[in-house]
Design a protein around this motif. Structure first.
Motif, PDB file in Angstrom:
ATOM      1  N   SER A 210     -25.678 -27.804  45.414  1.00  0.00           N
ATOM      2  CA  SER A 210     -26.715 -26.983  45.183  1.00  0.00           C
ATOM      3  C   SER A 210     -27.009 -27.286  43.747  1.00  0.00           C
ATOM      4  CB  SER A 210     -26.222 -25.545  45.377  1.00  0.00           C
ATOM      5  OG  SER A 210     -25.333 -25.210  44.221  1.00  0.00           O
ATOM      6  N   GLN A 211     -28.327 -26.619  43.354  1.00  0.00           N
ATOM      7  CA  GLN A 211     -28.720 -26.773  41.905  1.00  0.00           C
ATOM      8  C   GLN A 211     -27.638 -26.280  41.001  1.00  0.00           C
ATOM      9  OE1 GLN A 211     -31.641 -28.060  41.264  1.00  0.00           O
ATOM     10  NE2 GLN A 211     -31.262 -27.965  39.101  1.00  0.00           N
ATOM     11  N   GLU A 212     -26.836 -25.134  41.226  1.00  0.00           N
ATOM     12  CA  GLU A 212     -25.995 -24.695  40.425  1.00  0.00           C
ATOM     13  C   GLU A 212     -24.710 -25.773  40.364  1.00  0.00           C
ATOM     14  OE1 GLU A 212     -27.096 -22.701  43.022  1.00  0.00           O
ATOM     15  OE2 GLU A 212     -28.296 -21.571  41.961  1.00  0.00           O
ATOM     16  N   GLY A 213     -24.333 -26.452  41.474  1.00  0.00           N
ATOM     17  CA  GLY A 213     -23.265 -27.268  41.755  1.00  0.00           C
ATOM     18  C   GLY A 213     -23.468 -28.584  40.964  1.00  0.00           C
ATOM     19  N   THR A 214     -24.548 -28.965  40.894  1.00  0.00           N
ATOM     20  CA  THR A 214     -24.838 -30.396  40.342  1.00  0.00           C
ATOM     21  C   THR A 214     -23.965 -31.054  39.021  1.00  0.00           C
ATOM     22  OG1 THR A 214     -26.917 -30.279  41.271  1.00  0.00           O
ATOM     23  CG2 THR A 214     -26.696 -31.916  39.748  1.00  0.00           C
ATOM     24  N   SER A 215     -23.775 -30.010  38.304  1.00  0.00           N
ATOM     25  CA  SER A 215     -23.284 -30.520  36.924  1.00  0.00           C
ATOM     26  C   SER A 215     -21.576 -30.739  37.487  1.00  0.00           C
ATOM     27  CB  SER A 215     -23.280 -29.223  35.787  1.00  0.00           C
ATOM     28  OG  SER A 215     -22.833 -28.128  36.343  1.00  0.00           O
ATOM     29  N   LEU A 216     -21.159 -30.193  38.353  1.00  0.00           N
ATOM     30  CA  LEU A 216     -19.745 -30.516  38.816  1.00  0.00           C
ATOM     31  C   LEU A 216     -19.514 -31.374  39.882  1.00  0.00           C
ATOM     32  CD1 LEU A 216     -17.927 -26.956  39.190  1.00  0.00           C
ATOM     33  CD2 LEU A 216     -17.330 -28.629  37.589  1.00  0.00           C
TER      34      LEU A 216
END
Length: 136
Positions: free
Chosen positions: A109-115
């Motif tokens: 998701s947008q929130e999970g992209t960094s991980l």
């Protein structure tokens, strides 16, 4: 894998991780507690470490992993194992939090992209382990 490709994999990931680690050493207690809370979502045992020192401990660990990747005398298998363990921990944080993925539980998701991008470090670690030998 050629010596040049090994040097690139180890050099880029090692410099990135070492820089990230140095930036965490001595971080303020409130930031340290926030990072600890995120880490504990994937690896619950992390909650047992002192929250005010967690960022510094993580910083030293990251700096050590980065240094191992950058040091040509550290065997590829050992450096790769350290990188695989570290990035595997990051991936547990990714999969442990439903808000990091789309409804299918895989795509970020947008929130999970960094991980989710940390899967590249996992792949590099596995490649170094599979290659074995020294980086020399």
């Amino acid at each position: 894998m050629s010596k040049i490709s090994t040097a690139i994999l180890r050099g880029v990931s090692g410099a990135f991780i070492a820089n990230s680690g140095v930036g965490k050493i001595g971080m303020p207690a409130e930031y340290s507690a926030g990072i600890q809370q995120m880490a504990a979502s994937g690896i619950p045992a992390m909650a047992k470490l002192p929250s005010d020192k967690f960022g510094t401990l993580l910083g030293y660990a990251e700096t050590g992993i980065g240094a191992a990747l950058l040091a040509p005398f550290v065997p590829n298998k050992l450096a790769g194992a350290a990188l695989t363990a570290f990035s595997g921990g990051l991936m547990t944080m990714y999969f442990a939090n439903p808000e990091n993925t789309e409804a299918d539980g895989i795509r970020p998701s947008q929130e999970g992209t960094s991980l989710a991008k940390d899967v590249f470090m996992l792949a590099i670690g596995l490649a170094l382990m599979a290659q074995g030998g020294n980086s020399k």
